[in-house]
Design a protein around this motif. Structure first.
Motif, short mmCIF file in Angstrom:
data_model
loop_
_atom_site.label_atom_id
_atom_site.label_comp_id
_atom_site.label_asym_id
_atom_site.label_seq_id
_atom_site.Cartn_x
_atom_site.Cartn_y
_atom_site.Cartn_z
N THR A 13 1.01 -1.20 0.01
CA THR A 13 0.04 -0.05 -0.02
C THR A 13 0.76 1.08 0.04
N TRP A 14 0.28 2.34 -0.36
CA TRP A 14 1.11 3.61 -0.43
C TRP A 14 1.80 3.89 0.83
N ASP A 15 1.25 3.69 1.84
CA ASP A 15 1.70 3.85 3.33
C ASP A 15 2.89 3.05 3.53
N ASP A 29 2.18 11.56 -0.14
CA ASP A 29 1.82 12.59 -1.14
C ASP A 29 3.01 12.80 -2.29
N ILE A 30 4.12 12.24 -1.73
CA ILE A 30 5.39 12.48 -2.35
C ILE A 30 5.48 11.37 -3.50
N LEU A 31 4.96 10.20 -2.78
CA LEU A 31 5.12 9.04 -3.95
C LEU A 31 4.12 9.22 -5.04
N GLU A 49 6.48 -1.25 -11.23
CA GLU A 49 7.74 -0.24 -10.97
C GLU A 49 7.32 1.23 -10.77
N LEU A 50 7.67 1.69 -9.32
CA LEU A 50 7.25 2.99 -9.16
C LEU A 50 8.63 3.62 -8.77
#
Length: 72
Positions: A13-15, A29-31, A49-50
């Protein structure tokens, strides 16, 4: 600003990614800003791929007052 890439693992997950790469879950937010095409994904599948921007992390003093060393 330098950047690295991160390959997701099923269930990321993002977090959690923020915590893995920045040691803090508060940089979501930056990601998302660096990866706008994935902003609607909540739980990632494997092998996405991020882009992970390099940021200057704030140093937070987490010691309680009674454990801080006072120098004069």
């Amino acid at each position: 600003m330098a950047q690295i890439n991160y390959i997701t693992v099923q269930g990321d997950t993002w977090d959690f990614i923020s915590f893995k790469v920045y040691d803090n879950e508060h940089y979501i937010d930056i990601l998302i800003s660096a990866n706008p095409s994935y902003m609607n994904i909540t739980i990632f599948p494997a092998n996405i791929e991020l882009v992970i921007p390099e940021i200057e992390l704030e140093r937070v003093d987490t010691l309680p007052p009674w454990k801080k060393v006072i120098t004069k």
